[in-house]
Design an enzyme around this catalytic site. Sequence first.
Site, PDB file in Angstrom:
ATOM      1  N   CYS A  89       0.841  -1.193   0.000  1.00  0.00           N
ATOM      2  CA  CYS A  89       0.000   0.000   0.000  1.00  0.00           C
ATOM      3  C   CYS A  89       0.886   1.257   0.000  1.00  0.00           C
ATOM      4  O   CYS A  89       1.597   1.513  -0.953  1.00  0.00           O
ATOM      5  CB  CYS A  89      -0.977  -0.058   1.165  1.00  0.00           C
ATOM      6  SG  CYS A  89      -2.383   1.050   0.974  1.00  0.00           S
ATOM      7  N   HIS A 197      -3.364  -5.800   0.899  1.00  0.00           N
ATOM      8  CA  HIS A 197      -2.709  -5.996   2.202  1.00  0.00           C
ATOM      9  C   HIS A 197      -2.635  -7.467   2.610  1.00  0.00           C
ATOM     10  O   HIS A 197      -3.524  -7.942   3.323  1.00  0.00           O
ATOM     11  CB  HIS A 197      -3.505  -5.261   3.284  1.00  0.00           C
ATOM     12  CG  HIS A 197      -3.367  -3.773   3.235  1.00  0.00           C
ATOM     13  ND1 HIS A 197      -2.369  -3.101   3.896  1.00  0.00           N
ATOM     14  CD2 HIS A 197      -4.101  -2.831   2.608  1.00  0.00           C
ATOM     15  CE1 HIS A 197      -2.495  -1.796   3.695  1.00  0.00           C
ATOM     16  NE2 HIS A 197      -3.535  -1.602   2.908  1.00  0.00           N
ATOM     17  N   GLU A 199      -0.821  -8.693   4.854  1.00  0.00           N
ATOM     18  CA  GLU A 199      -0.644  -8.781   6.315  1.00  0.00           C
ATOM     19  C   GLU A 199      -1.969  -8.676   7.051  1.00  0.00           C
ATOM     20  O   GLU A 199      -2.044  -8.973   8.236  1.00  0.00           O
ATOM     21  CB  GLU A 199       0.342  -7.699   6.789  1.00  0.00           C
ATOM     22  CG  GLU A 199      -0.226  -6.301   7.000  1.00  0.00           C
ATOM     23  CD  GLU A 199      -0.463  -5.523   5.706  1.00  0.00           C
ATOM     24  OE1 GLU A 199      -0.317  -6.108   4.615  1.00  0.00           O
ATOM     25  OE2 GLU A 199      -0.830  -4.330   5.786  1.00  0.00           O
TER      26      GLU A 199
END
Lengths: 225, 78
Positions: A89, A197, A199
Amino acid sequence: MSFRGAVVTFPGSNCDRDMAVALEAVSGVPAIRVWHGDAELPANLDFIALPGGFSYGDYLRSGAMAARSTVMQSVIEAARRGVPVLGVCNGFQVLTEAGLLPGALMRNASQHFICRNVKLKVENSQSLFTAGYSAGQILNIPVAHHDGNYFADDATLDRLEGEGRVAFRYAETVNGSARDIAGVLNEAGNVLGMMPHPERAIEEALGSSDGRALFESAIRSLVEA
Amino acid sequence: MKVRIHVSLKPGVLDPQGRAIHHALEGLGFEGVNDVRAGREIELDVDDSVSDEALDAMCKQLLANMVIENYRIERVTA
């Protein structure tokens, strides 16, 4: 395992803790936290992550100020030495602004901030970040960005595609990105920038665990190396 | 002295902001607007001794993103 992974925090980063949690969940070792103003990175890092967020309030351009921050000079040197660098990002925006990845991330075509899970297609399953996936596999990974509209000139896009450097593509309309590109690799394959994302998708309790294999393949390849 | 840096998107680069502004102008009833491109102006106050080369380097290294933007430097004699 003596894995040494670092997460860089810039003023305005907001996914740095999520990134650190993901690295620790997969490696079993707490991530080393690095501040943007640090003169240099800790020695002998195996992995560097630039997290999502809104570094420096997106002043001037997203990622522009962070790309020129003190610690980034060390990150650029480490990337050139071959240390794996993952930018997610805002981290992706920082990598393009720092010249480690080609192209730029512009305002979403819709002008809207987009925050939802998207279908993401694995294009290259040979890189150290994507070896845990199969080519063509569709992942369910969240995006949360205003400036994710990937732009590069046609010659650059052709080269990225020809060299297998498009790691991920959106499998649905998301933000207007050129050729639906969601993540790109550098020429050497040790730097990956992506808007979605991974994560935020490392266990089912988060709604998806499809991002976990990215960290697993990256960390496994480092341990086996 | 004052220096104005005009940063604009390169031709051919899609400008979602410009398009939204264009749409809004049409919404207000203005006719005959064919296209809108949004840019940015950065005003610097610099010593007279700052060279054109230094200003150029500032633009290339930070003020403009050469992948998507052009810039024009204007020295303003106050």
